[in-house]
Write a protein that holds these residues in place. Sequence first.
Motif, PDB file in Angstrom:
ATOM      1  N   SER A 108       0.828  -1.203   0.000  1.00  0.00           N
ATOM      2  CA  SER A 108       0.000   0.000   0.000  1.00  0.00           C
ATOM      3  C   SER A 108       0.863   1.253   0.000  1.00  0.00           C
ATOM      4  CB  SER A 108      -0.933   0.000   1.215  1.00  0.00           C
ATOM      5  OG  SER A 108      -0.227   0.254   2.410  1.00  0.00           O
ATOM      6  N   LEU A 109       2.004   1.209   0.706  1.00  0.00           N
ATOM      7  CA  LEU A 109       2.917   2.349   0.733  1.00  0.00           C
ATOM      8  C   LEU A 109       3.517   2.598  -0.648  1.00  0.00           C
ATOM      9  CD1 LEU A 109       4.645   4.455   2.333  1.00  0.00           C
ATOM     10  CD2 LEU A 109       6.285   2.618   2.733  1.00  0.00           C
ATOM     11  N   ILE A 427      -1.203   1.428   7.823  1.00  0.00           N
ATOM     12  CA  ILE A 427      -1.533   2.434   6.814  1.00  0.00           C
ATOM     13  C   ILE A 427      -1.926   3.746   7.477  1.00  0.00           C
ATOM     14  CG2 ILE A 427      -3.236   3.025   5.045  1.00  0.00           C
ATOM     15  CD1 ILE A 427      -3.134   0.064   4.190  1.00  0.00           C
ATOM     16  N   PHE A 445      -3.085   7.291   1.505  1.00  0.00           N
ATOM     17  CA  PHE A 445      -2.949   5.910   1.959  1.00  0.00           C
ATOM     18  C   PHE A 445      -4.316   5.375   2.366  1.00  0.00           C
ATOM     19  CE2 PHE A 445       1.168   7.891   3.140  1.00  0.00           C
ATOM     20  CZ  PHE A 445       1.979   7.153   2.290  1.00  0.00           C
TER      21      PHE A 445
END
Length: 886
Positions: A108-109, A427, A445
Amino acid sequence: MSLLRFFRREQWDTERAAELESHLQIETDKNIAAGMSPADARTAAYRKLGNPARIRETIYEMNSIPFVDALWRDLRFALRGLRKRPGFAIVVILSLALGIGANTAIFSLVDAITLRPLPVPNPGGLVTIDVAASRLTSFGASSYLDWVDFSGRSKSFQSLSTRQEMSAGMNPAGAVPDGKPQVVWGQLVSGNFFSTLGVHPALGRTFLPEEDQTPGKYPVMVISYSLWKRTFGGNREIVGKQVELSGHSFTIIGVAPKSFTGVDLWFRPDVYLPMMMTAAVAPEGSDTLTHRDYRGCNLLGRLKPGVTIAQAQAELNVIMSDLERQYPATNKDTIAIIRNEMSRRLQGGNTTFAGILIGLVVLVLIMACVNVASLMMAKATSRVREISMQIALGASRGALVRQFLTESAVLAMLGGVSGILIAAACIKGFAALIPYSASPTGPDFHLDTRVLACAAFASIAAVFLFGVAPAFMAVKDAQGTANTRSALGGQSHSAIVRRILIGGQVALSVVLLAAGGLFLKAFSRAQSANLGFNPDRMLLVFVDPSLSGYKDERATHLNQQILERVSALPGVTSATLAARVPFLSGSSWDLSIDGYTNPGGAKFVDTTTNQIGPGYFETMQIPLLSGREFTVHDSEKAPQVAIVNETLARRYIVENDSLEKALGRTLRLRDNVPITIVGVVKDSSNGSVNEPPPPVFYLPYLQAGSSLATLHLRAEGDPTTLVPLVRQQISALDPDVAPISALTMANAFSNNGLFVFRIVALLGGAFGLIALSLAIVGLYGVVSFVVGRRTQEIGVRMALGAQRGDVLRMIMANGISLAMAGVVIGTVAALFSAPLLRSLLNGVSPRDPLTFAATSLILLTAASVASWIPAHRATHVDPNTALRCE
């Protein structure tokens, strides 16, 4: 067979049972009527009709799907088995959750900062155009007039848009009665911006073609969905309302859709204005539309169907050659580069950083799966007798393997769900790591379908990584088992593989711990780096009078007045102002130097610049090596002067000669106006602590002029105590002008200058700790299992006179030998792979001996503790009890 009958099998069975009983009863009644006794009549009915139970089974099987039935049985068996061993289930689920959660969070980053497609239809069809100042670089912004020429002359584009960032002070009182003034950030865009992207508004409309033709004629704006909700309360009547931007009235004509947050992952605009309204909100005014040397526009477009990037590039090359002949003063040596939007992003982003993070987190997942695989093998070995019995009773190898894989799938699913929860928490924390910025920057994010797909993929991969091998090994061992005793005492295939897995797990732990140690050391080194200036006790206050309607000389004059007032505040030892701040902002300009010939033949060199006030170097505590600082006499009417840093002077002017020879030399920007060097200062960090200082030249703020300025205040004590005093002084001059923000230089360095080192150290250290934890759990589990399997042997040894110390050493040697083998293999692997991390180590040797020695010591110590606990428990075994156990 229909699915309806499959799901109604129980009801069908009940109905058929009643029907069969009815037939039996009818036949029995007939037999009784024929003179048979009730018992004989019932028996005769059974003989004629057949076995009802068999008939029901046949009908039930006809309505069944064998694979689904078998899977359902295996699922129930797996759940019962996990319920019987909750400790085993918790350890496995936690291990998988850490591995899957870490992979999901890091994806996700990386997705948010690099890989996520733009929130527009068909993002893969977008292309960008960079106008580079020379062939030494492949990135650069365009001028507005160049965009006009590209749009008019090129036949390759279906549509080509342009945009540039802006900020303005907004007063929403005309649309919201109780609305308060605020700073908004947005983009000036061409009229075809939204149509090029294929974005349709949630409310109202976007720009019409005529609204992008005449400067200043159509003061209209499209607002973001976020601003609509945040400031205007989601009022659906907002279209047609008027607000003020930088003292000018603008009409809101539309609201962008919720999904559209802009075309830059790191910048989320609040407002969109026609490019023709530049003079109303941009400090540079309409000059940006009429000067080819002002390059602040970013181009984004779509090619016509059938046109390739290579064909469009060839056409652009011809156009650029024509522009160079027509406008040599501004377009000399410039080149245009067209690329797919995602390709440009990958080339311009820090893909090395992302690749290293992904590589490390994949190792974490592999470690988690190895750990679970070893635990699954240990559990399967304890069931060898049970599996052997199943094989003897006719169970197929495939059915037994499927049974194990079903249990693995259940564990992976539970681990995946837990991993998503861990990822969601991570997140939320990523937002706190984003560098400081006054504008609404930073990736968005959040958990989306792409991130959830990553979690699902990691879970499926985990099933294959930790489930398949134990399943086949367990069945193979069971097939080769002659009797229970040989199974318990022999050296099975799974036992050998289990030892290999634990050794590999320790080896991976060495790699991850060593990487984490190197990152932590690089972060520590960056914290103590020599910046070339003193960031302590310095306050930064960002001011931009243009947000309140000030223009050009009035804005510069107000900033000077603010500086004079804050310089006199008690507790301020020195003060100055500058347009740019190290680690927070920068500006790259093309510069030519009289007497210098570029080896590549280009006229200009790429340099960094800043516009600074008098006393800047004194306040920053940057040593002056030769010449003088700027003074109040270096005003707009005085001859243009500059100060350069040591790198620029030695690279382009004096080389190894005295720096005094650089004084009096002439620099030129693209407007060709001569600028005389009057001073040379020592190098200082401008934006990165792990790269050598770039060539920098400084211009007097009073000559360059800019509404945006940052006050630099050196304080005697805590600089944050000056913030309310500074606000009072600014408000005394003009209550409508307020600082955009304020922070200390130390925080600017910590938040922005150390951003990459901090996030890498944080994540690398976390990966190392997870790896260490998994290695300890795995080693402890294996040694505990060995102790349990050798209980009889230990009892015999102790009955024959073995001392507790002998047993302790024997068991610990088993675990420590595995750890030592893993440490040796892991150290070799880490030494070979460590150079890949060099770009993130800030000068720390990738084979730093202290880090590797500490890593080995930590792992061997942890392995000793993990082995000692079950070994110590083994020394307290009662020989009589051990000899009786089976």
